[in-house]
Design a protein around this motif. Structure first.
Motif, PDB file in Angstrom:
ATOM      1  N   GLU A  19      26.487  33.763  68.416  1.00 29.30           N
ATOM      2  CA  GLU A  19      25.894  35.081  68.221  1.00 29.30           C
ATOM      3  C   GLU A  19      24.821  35.353  69.267  1.00 29.30           C
ATOM      4  OE1 GLU A  19      26.094  34.211  63.456  1.00 29.30           O
ATOM      5  OE2 GLU A  19      24.611  33.440  64.851  1.00 29.30           O
ATOM      6  N   SER A  20      24.570  36.633  69.492  1.00 34.25           N
ATOM      7  CA  SER A  20      23.485  37.050  70.366  1.00 34.25           C
ATOM      8  C   SER A  20      23.069  38.458  69.995  1.00 34.25           C
ATOM      9  CB  SER A  20      23.914  36.986  71.833  1.00 34.25           C
ATOM     10  OG  SER A  20      25.004  37.857  72.071  1.00 34.25           O
ATOM     11  N   GLY A  21      21.884  38.857  70.454  1.00 38.16           N
ATOM     12  CA  GLY A  21      21.466  40.240  70.300  1.00 38.16           C
ATOM     13  C   GLY A  21      20.363  40.502  69.312  1.00 38.16           C
ATOM     14  N   GLY A  22      19.896  39.488  68.609  1.00 35.33           N
ATOM     15  CA  GLY A  22      18.801  39.702  67.675  1.00 35.33           C
ATOM     16  C   GLY A  22      17.489  39.940  68.410  1.00 35.33           C
ATOM     17  N   GLY A  23      16.455  40.245  67.635  1.00 35.88           N
ATOM     18  CA  GLY A  23      15.149  40.455  68.238  1.00 35.88           C
ATOM     19  C   GLY A  23      14.218  41.221  67.335  1.00 35.88           C
ATOM     20  N   LEU A  24      13.129  41.688  67.933  1.00 41.27           N
ATOM     21  CA  LEU A  24      12.103  42.444  67.220  1.00 41.27           C
ATOM     22  C   LEU A  24      12.200  43.912  67.627  1.00 41.27           C
ATOM     23  CD1 LEU A  24       9.470  42.668  65.532  1.00 41.27           C
ATOM     24  CD2 LEU A  24       8.226  42.084  67.640  1.00 41.27           C
ATOM     25  N   VAL A  25      12.209  44.784  66.632  1.00 41.41           N
ATOM     26  CA  VAL A  25      12.318  46.214  66.908  1.00 41.41           C
ATOM     27  C   VAL A  25      11.483  46.970  65.892  1.00 41.41           C
ATOM     28  CG1 VAL A  25      14.382  46.504  65.465  1.00 41.41           C
ATOM     29  CG2 VAL A  25      13.978  48.069  67.379  1.00 41.41           C
ATOM     30  N   GLN A  26      10.997  48.133  66.269  1.00 43.94           N
ATOM     31  CA  GLN A  26      10.242  48.970  65.342  1.00 43.94           C
ATOM     32  C   GLN A  26      11.193  49.713  64.410  1.00 43.94           C
ATOM     33  OE1 GLN A  26       7.696  51.489  67.762  1.00 43.94           O
ATOM     34  NE2 GLN A  26       6.002  50.064  67.501  1.00 43.94           N
ATOM     35  N   ALA A  27      10.687  50.076  63.262  1.00 46.13           N
ATOM     36  CA  ALA A  27      11.473  50.854  62.314  1.00 46.13           C
ATOM     37  C   ALA A  27      11.994  52.121  62.991  1.00 46.13           C
ATOM     38  CB  ALA A  27      10.634  51.217  61.099  1.00 46.13           C
ATOM     39  N   GLY A  28      13.261  52.399  62.730  1.00 47.13           N
ATOM     40  CA  GLY A  28      13.914  53.538  63.354  1.00 47.13           C
ATOM     41  C   GLY A  28      14.654  53.186  64.632  1.00 47.13           C
ATOM     42  N   GLY A  29      14.428  51.982  65.121  1.00 46.30           N
ATOM     43  CA  GLY A  29      15.070  51.546  66.350  1.00 46.30           C
ATOM     44  C   GLY A  29      16.468  51.011  66.135  1.00 46.30           C
ATOM     45  N   SER A  30      17.042  50.476  67.215  1.00 45.06           N
ATOM     46  CA  SER A  30      18.420  50.000  67.189  1.00 45.06           C
ATOM     47  C   SER A  30      18.530  48.625  67.822  1.00 45.06           C
ATOM     48  CB  SER A  30      19.336  50.964  67.947  1.00 45.06           C
ATOM     49  OG  SER A  30      19.346  52.241  67.359  1.00 45.06           O
ATOM     50  N   LEU A  31      19.503  47.876  67.351  1.00 43.29           N
ATOM     51  CA  LEU A  31      19.879  46.606  67.952  1.00 43.29           C
ATOM     52  C   LEU A  31      21.396  46.477  67.882  1.00 43.29           C
ATOM     53  CD1 LEU A  31      17.311  44.011  66.505  1.00 43.29           C
ATOM     54  CD2 LEU A  31      17.501  44.727  68.884  1.00 43.29           C
ATOM     55  N   ARG A  32      21.940  45.694  68.800  1.00 47.76           N
ATOM     56  CA  ARG A  32      23.377  45.421  68.784  1.00 47.76           C
ATOM     57  C   ARG A  32      23.593  43.926  68.798  1.00 47.76           C
ATOM     58  NH1 ARG A  32      28.075  46.111  73.204  1.00 47.76           N
ATOM     59  NH2 ARG A  32      29.771  46.878  71.873  1.00 47.76           N
ATOM     60  N   LEU A  33      24.246  43.435  67.768  1.00 38.91           N
ATOM     61  CA  LEU A  33      24.576  42.022  67.664  1.00 38.91           C
ATOM     62  C   LEU A  33      25.998  41.788  68.165  1.00 38.91           C
ATOM     63  CD1 LEU A  33      23.182  41.173  64.105  1.00 38.91           C
ATOM     64  CD2 LEU A  33      21.965  41.230  66.300  1.00 38.91           C
ATOM     65  N   SER A  34      26.190  40.626  68.778  1.00 39.02           N
ATOM     66  CA  SER A  34      27.520  40.224  69.230  1.00 39.02           C
ATOM     67  C   SER A  34      27.831  38.834  68.697  1.00 39.02           C
ATOM     68  CB  SER A  34      27.598  40.190  70.758  1.00 39.02           C
ATOM     69  OG  SER A  34      27.313  41.440  71.318  1.00 39.02           O
ATOM     70  N   CYS A  35      29.103  38.591  68.462  1.00 37.00           N
ATOM     71  CA  CYS A  35      29.551  37.271  68.019  1.00 37.00           C
ATOM     72  C   CYS A  35      30.893  36.992  68.684  1.00 37.00           C
ATOM     73  CB  CYS A  35      29.686  37.231  66.510  1.00 37.00           C
ATOM     74  SG  CYS A  35      30.453  35.719  65.878  1.00 37.00           S
ATOM     75  N   ALA A  36      30.913  35.947  69.485  1.00 39.70           N
ATOM     76  CA  ALA A  36      32.137  35.582  70.199  1.00 39.70           C
ATOM     77  C   ALA A  36      32.710  34.288  69.626  1.00 39.70           C
ATOM     78  CB  ALA A  36      31.844  35.408  71.680  1.00 39.70           C
ATOM     79  N   ALA A  37      33.992  34.327  69.323  1.00 40.42           N
ATOM     80  CA  ALA A  37      34.691  33.134  68.832  1.00 40.42           C
ATOM     81  C   ALA A  37      35.413  32.465  69.991  1.00 40.42           C
ATOM     82  CB  ALA A  37      35.691  33.529  67.748  1.00 40.42           C
ATOM     83  N   SER A  38      35.342  31.145  70.020  1.00 42.47           N
ATOM     84  CA  SER A  38      36.023  30.401  71.079  1.00 42.47           C
ATOM     85  C   SER A  38      36.591  29.116  70.502  1.00 42.47           C
ATOM     86  CB  SER A  38      35.051  30.080  72.216  1.00 42.47           C
ATOM     87  OG  SER A  38      34.001  29.243  71.758  1.00 42.47           O
ATOM     88  N   GLY A  39      37.534  28.544  71.242  1.00 39.85           N
ATOM     89  CA  GLY A  39      38.142  27.293  70.812  1.00 39.85           C
ATOM     90  C   GLY A  39      39.622  27.451  70.554  1.00 39.85           C
ATOM     91  N   SER A  40      40.109  26.620  69.648  1.00 38.58           N
ATOM     92  CA  SER A  40      41.538  26.585  69.348  1.00 38.58           C
ATOM     93  C   SER A  40      41.885  27.683  68.343  1.00 38.58           C
ATOM     94  CB  SER A  40      41.914  25.205  68.788  1.00 38.58           C
ATOM     95  OG  SER A  40      43.294  25.162  68.469  1.00 38.58           O
ATOM     96  N   ILE A  41      42.079  28.889  68.853  1.00 40.31           N
ATOM     97  CA  ILE A  41      42.307  30.059  68.003  1.00 40.31           C
ATOM     98  C   ILE A  41      43.747  30.512  68.111  1.00 40.31           C
ATOM     99  CG2 ILE A  41      41.686  32.460  67.567  1.00 40.31           C
ATOM    100  CD1 ILE A  41      38.914  31.778  68.765  1.00 40.31           C
ATOM    101  N   PHE A  42      44.426  30.559  66.980  1.00 40.16           N
ATOM    102  CA  PHE A  42      45.765  31.130  66.933  1.00 40.16           C
ATOM    103  C   PHE A  42      45.705  32.580  66.469  1.00 40.16           C
ATOM    104  CE2 PHE A  42      50.211  31.517  66.645  1.00 40.16           C
ATOM    105  CZ  PHE A  42      50.542  32.078  65.430  1.00 40.16           C
ATOM    106  N   ARG A  43      44.886  32.816  65.431  1.00 45.75           N
ATOM    107  CA  ARG A  43      44.746  34.173  64.908  1.00 45.75           C
ATOM    108  C   ARG A  43      43.400  34.303  64.202  1.00 45.75           C
ATOM    109  NH1 ARG A  43      48.912  34.264  61.866  1.00 45.75           N
ATOM    110  NH2 ARG A  43      47.852  33.684  59.921  1.00 45.75           N
TER     111      ARG A  43
END
Length: 120
Positions: A6-30
């Protein structure tokens, strides 16, 4: 072996925006589904949003209209766009996925968590 990063967390003021990302890797079939949970201090982990492999999103009522979940299937990545953030959104956000590996067995995976802090 499958990992969720995961990435994208942090500190923000009320009313603000953040975008989180999560990348899966490895032996993935589905990737059966990917989603986000959160855990605030002293509280149980709770469901926030999920998206099935077919692209149907679901949200907990408290974030509807403010959060948007999306996926990039080519990159095995799920995003959580968080707008109009409130102090009560403060929590550690965890990526969750059910992934079928090359051995054909589906398993549940969790990311390491990313801190989101919303100041008033």
């Amino acid at each position: 072996q499958v990992q969720l990063v995961e990435s994208g967390g942090g500190l923000v003021q009320a009313g603000g925006s953040l975008r989180l990302s999560c990348a899966a890797s490895g032996s993935i079939f589905r990737i059966n589904y990917m989603g986000w949970y959160r855990q605030a201090p002293g509280k149980q982990r709770e469901y926030v949003a999920t998206m099935t492999s077919g692209g149907s999103p679901n949200y907990v009522d408290s974030v509807k209209g403010r959060f948007d979940i999306s996926r990039d299937n080519a990159k095995n990545t799920v995003f959580l766009q968080m707008n109009s953030l409130k102090p009560e959104d403060t929590a550690v956000y965890y990526c969750n996925a059910v992934i079928t590996s090359s051995n054909g067995v589906p398993r549940n995976y969790w990311g390491q968590g990313t801190q989101v802090t919303v100041s008033s």
